[in-house]
Motif scaffolding. Structure first.
Motif, PDB file in Angstrom:
ATOM      1  N   LYS A  48      -2.747  -3.104  -3.723  1.00 26.35           N
ATOM      2  CA  LYS A  48      -4.052  -3.124  -4.413  1.00 26.35           C
ATOM      3  C   LYS A  48      -3.886  -3.431  -5.904  1.00 26.35           C
ATOM      4  O   LYS A  48      -4.796  -3.886  -6.569  1.00 26.35           O
ATOM      5  CB  LYS A  48      -4.731  -1.755  -4.294  1.00 26.35           C
ATOM      6  CG  LYS A  48      -5.198  -1.415  -2.917  1.00 26.35           C
ATOM      7  CD  LYS A  48      -5.891  -0.055  -2.944  1.00 26.35           C
ATOM      8  CE  LYS A  48      -5.886   0.543  -1.548  1.00 26.35           C
ATOM      9  NZ  LYS A  48      -6.063   1.979  -1.547  1.00 26.35           N
ATOM     10  N   LEU A  49      -2.698  -3.110  -6.441  1.00 22.95           N
ATOM     11  CA  LEU A  49      -2.451  -3.329  -7.869  1.00 22.95           C
ATOM     12  C   LEU A  49      -1.821  -4.697  -8.121  1.00 22.95           C
ATOM     13  O   LEU A  49      -1.445  -5.016  -9.244  1.00 22.95           O
ATOM     14  CB  LEU A  49      -1.508  -2.243  -8.420  1.00 22.95           C
ATOM     15  CG  LEU A  49      -1.870  -0.779  -8.148  1.00 22.95           C
ATOM     16  CD1 LEU A  49      -0.802   0.144  -8.698  1.00 22.95           C
ATOM     17  CD2 LEU A  49      -3.214  -0.439  -8.787  1.00 22.95           C
TER      18      LEU A  49
ATOM     19  N   ASN B 292      -0.645   1.668  -1.851  1.00 21.46           N
ATOM     20  CA  ASN B 292      -1.468   1.297  -3.007  1.00 21.46           C
ATOM     21  C   ASN B 292      -0.913   0.174  -3.880  1.00 21.46           C
ATOM     22  O   ASN B 292      -1.661  -0.400  -4.670  1.00 21.46           O
ATOM     23  CB  ASN B 292      -1.727   2.531  -3.888  1.00 21.46           C
ATOM     24  CG  ASN B 292      -2.696   3.486  -3.201  1.00 21.46           C
ATOM     25  OD1 ASN B 292      -3.512   3.052  -2.400  1.00 21.46           O
ATOM     26  ND2 ASN B 292      -2.579   4.766  -3.480  1.00 21.46           N
TER      27      ASN B 292
ATOM     28  N   LEU C 119      -6.881   4.254  -9.870  1.00 26.59           N
ATOM     29  CA  LEU C 119      -7.366   4.341  -8.484  1.00 26.59           C
ATOM     30  C   LEU C 119      -7.331   5.774  -7.978  1.00 26.59           C
ATOM     31  O   LEU C 119      -7.043   6.043  -6.823  1.00 26.59           O
ATOM     32  CB  LEU C 119      -6.537   3.438  -7.543  1.00 26.59           C
ATOM     33  CG  LEU C 119      -6.419   1.964  -7.887  1.00 26.59           C
ATOM     34  CD1 LEU C 119      -5.650   1.222  -6.800  1.00 26.59           C
ATOM     35  CD2 LEU C 119      -7.779   1.324  -8.073  1.00 26.59           C
ATOM     36  N   GLU C 120      -7.558   6.722  -8.860  1.00 25.88           N
ATOM     37  CA  GLU C 120      -7.517   8.130  -8.473  1.00 25.88           C
ATOM     38  C   GLU C 120      -8.768   8.851  -9.001  1.00 25.88           C
ATOM     39  O   GLU C 120      -8.677   9.869  -9.680  1.00 25.88           O
ATOM     40  CB  GLU C 120      -6.244   8.788  -9.008  1.00 25.88           C
ATOM     41  CG  GLU C 120      -5.014   8.303  -8.281  1.00 25.88           C
ATOM     42  CD  GLU C 120      -3.732   8.899  -8.795  1.00 25.88           C
ATOM     43  OE1 GLU C 120      -3.781  10.010  -9.336  1.00 25.88           O
ATOM     44  OE2 GLU C 120      -2.691   8.245  -8.659  1.00 25.88           O
TER      45      GLU C 120
ATOM     46  N   LYS D  41     -10.219   5.940 -12.974  1.00 25.11           N
ATOM     47  CA  LYS D  41     -10.613   4.750 -12.213  1.00 25.11           C
ATOM     48  C   LYS D  41      -9.522   3.688 -12.275  1.00 25.11           C
ATOM     49  O   LYS D  41      -9.191   3.063 -11.280  1.00 25.11           O
ATOM     50  CB  LYS D  41     -11.940   4.200 -12.743  1.00 25.11           C
ATOM     51  CG  LYS D  41     -13.115   4.966 -12.180  1.00 25.11           C
ATOM     52  CD  LYS D  41     -14.375   4.138 -12.066  1.00 25.11           C
ATOM     53  CE  LYS D  41     -14.912   3.651 -13.374  1.00 25.11           C
ATOM     54  NZ  LYS D  41     -16.368   3.708 -13.454  1.00 25.11           N
TER      55      LYS D  41
END
Ligand code: NAD
Length: 461
Positions: A67-68, A64, A386-387, A383
């Motif tokens: 994505k950040l 992840n 991302l969870e 959100k």
């Protein structure tokens, strides 16, 4: 002569001993392990949480971070060091209990206890007299017919063996989609193992709310865990360090098999009463579980029992509450446990937390039931993290609006659930939660939205 001898220094036993000592009793606690804290601290809750934490961060970094916008070389795994971190976490906690025992002047009687007669506890060759005895000897993994667990060999293991594997397996079969199977299955899946879960029933996590069961399985499957439900495992064979698991559809059908480097047997735990001499003493048990009355008393005066060795959920915090309450009773005061308000948490990512009645159980109780559900897709904080895959579901009495239960899948669910625990302790209505200001942006806002959904409707959907 002791006022109280507690058998077992797990969360039930050590809390009981400390509370009783605080109330002025002369207390000893018998523990045969090398360190205090029982299954929870030594080979249960605490080491598993260390591995869950480390494996979660590894998974975040490898899956992840990009994505950040966090880039760079992906981290690797130093398994020995991760095991060392786990051991340090355990050591710090067990030493903490030892400190509390000393501070409260509790004698640690090292060895395994038996009760030769009421008022006496035998440890090794010594017999200690006790005005009261509390049995808090916990539970052990239950055996599965046709399956031989050998934690030293490290191929067919129970939860204890799974916490101390010599290397991360390439493949793992987990027997049982309960709490242990899914927590430890998650650990190894995150660390790169191909994990397949075989479960006898048609749903994961028996006893949980049906909507949670479905969503949870879907989320874990997305994380790479493979599920075969309705699969009855009948045996495991080990050959050349590899295991073959035999199973057949629970509803009938052809026998099948699954191969893996490691098989985790996670099909439940049973009360640990071995060696205590309960039969000779005449202590009443029911299928191995010690039968207790309202004040945690057994049928033998002066002998009490708490925690996993008695009925109810096998949870450390249930044992702790009973330990505190029974200490109060033995000290001549009032002890109480609210069994309707005991949270249970599965420490995966996202976490799953539940308290009170499921929707099905509430309906079975004959009440008119209303539910309010709020998806985390409508929660800004989840959100941003991302969870946002989970939800909060409140179960209420349609006639009184009283909260009967709450079921959460989401980040920090195990923390958030306590808001509802307090509300339920006070007999709150969903409207009470709905009218309580919640900080923004927090995941806890989803609890308020679920409460609003029990009334006129949630705001953010
Ligand atoms: P469990 O009872 O939660 O789950 C065992 C699962 O194994 C069930 O779903 C059952 O249907 C399945 N099963 C049984 N026999 C089978 C077979 N032959 N083939 C396929 N599947 C089979 O048990 P657990 O996960 O071993 O946990 C034991 C206890 O420890 C539980 O009471 C749990 O609450 C407690 N625990 C709690 C936590 C926590 O609160 N986070 C963590 C670990 C353990």
């Amino acid at each position: 002569m002791y006022d109280l001898v507690v058998i077992g220094a797990g969360p039930g036993g050590y809390v009981c001993a400390i509370r009783a000592a605080q109330l002025g009793l002369k207390v000893a606690c018998v523990e045969g392990r090398e360190s205090l804290g029982g299954t929870c601290l030594n080979v249960g809750c605490i080491p598993s949480k260390a591995l869950l934490h480390a494996s979660h961060l590894y998974h975040e970094a490898t899956h992840n971070f990009a994505k950040l916008g966090i880039t760079g070389e992906a981290p690797g795994i130093d398994w020995e060091k991760m095991q060392g971190y786990k051991a340090e976490t355990v050591g710090g906690n067990t030493k903490g209990i030892e400190f509390l025992f000393k501070k409260n002047k509790i004698d640690w009687l090292k060895g395994w206890a038996s009760i030769p007669e009421a008022g006496k506890v035998k440890v090794g060759d010594e017999v200690h007299e006790a005005k009261a005895i509390v049995i808090a000897s916990g539970s052990v993994p239950s055996a599965l017919k046709g399956v031989e667990v050998d934690n030293d060999a490290g191929v067919v293991v129970d939860s204890t063996g799974a916490l101390a594997l010599r290397k991360i397996p390439e493949s793992m079969v987990v027997i049982g989609a309960g709490v242990i199977g899914l927590e430890l299955g998650s650990v190894y899946a995150r660390l790169g193992a191909k994990v397949r879960v075989l479960e006898y029933l048609d749903a994961v996590t028996p006893g949980m709310d049906a909507e949670v069961q479905k969503a949870f399985q879907r989320i874990l499957a997305k994380q790479g865990l493979e599920f075969t439900l309705g699969a009855a495992v009948s045996g495991v064979e080990v050959k050349d360090g590899r295991a073959t698991v035999s199973w057949a559809p629970a509803k009938g059908g052809e026998a099948q098999s699954a191969e893996a480097d490691v098989v985790l047997v996670a099909t439940g735990r049973r009360a640990n009463t071995e060696g205590l001499g309960l039969d000779a003493l005449g202590v009443e048990t029911d299928r191995g579980v010690i039968v207790t009355g309202e004040q945690w008393q057994t049928n033998i005066p002066g002998i009490y029992a708490i925690g996993d060795v008695t009925k109810g959920p096998m949870l450390a915090h249930k044992a702790e509450d009973e330990g505190m309450a029974v200490a109060e009773v033995i000290a001549g005061r009032h002890g109480h446990v609210d069994y309707g308000v005991i949270p249970s948490v599965i420490y995966t990512m996202p976490e799953v937390a539940a308290i009170g009645l499921t929707e099905a159980a509430a309906k079975e109780s004959g009440r008119k039931v209303k539910t309010g559900k709020f998806p985390l897709m409508g929660n800004a904080r989840a959100k941003a993290m991302l969870e946002a895959e989970g939800f909060v579901k409140l179960v209420t009495d349609a006639e009184t609006d009283r909260v009967l239960g709450c079921h959460i899948i989401g980040p920090g669910a195990g923390e958030i659930i306590h808001e509802v625990a307090v509300a339920m302790s006070f007999g709150a209505a969903a409207e009470d939660i709905a009218l309580t200001c919640h900080a923004h942006p927090t995941v806890s806002e989803a609890v308020r939205e679920a409460a609003l959904a029990c009334g006129d409707g949630a705001i953010h959907v």
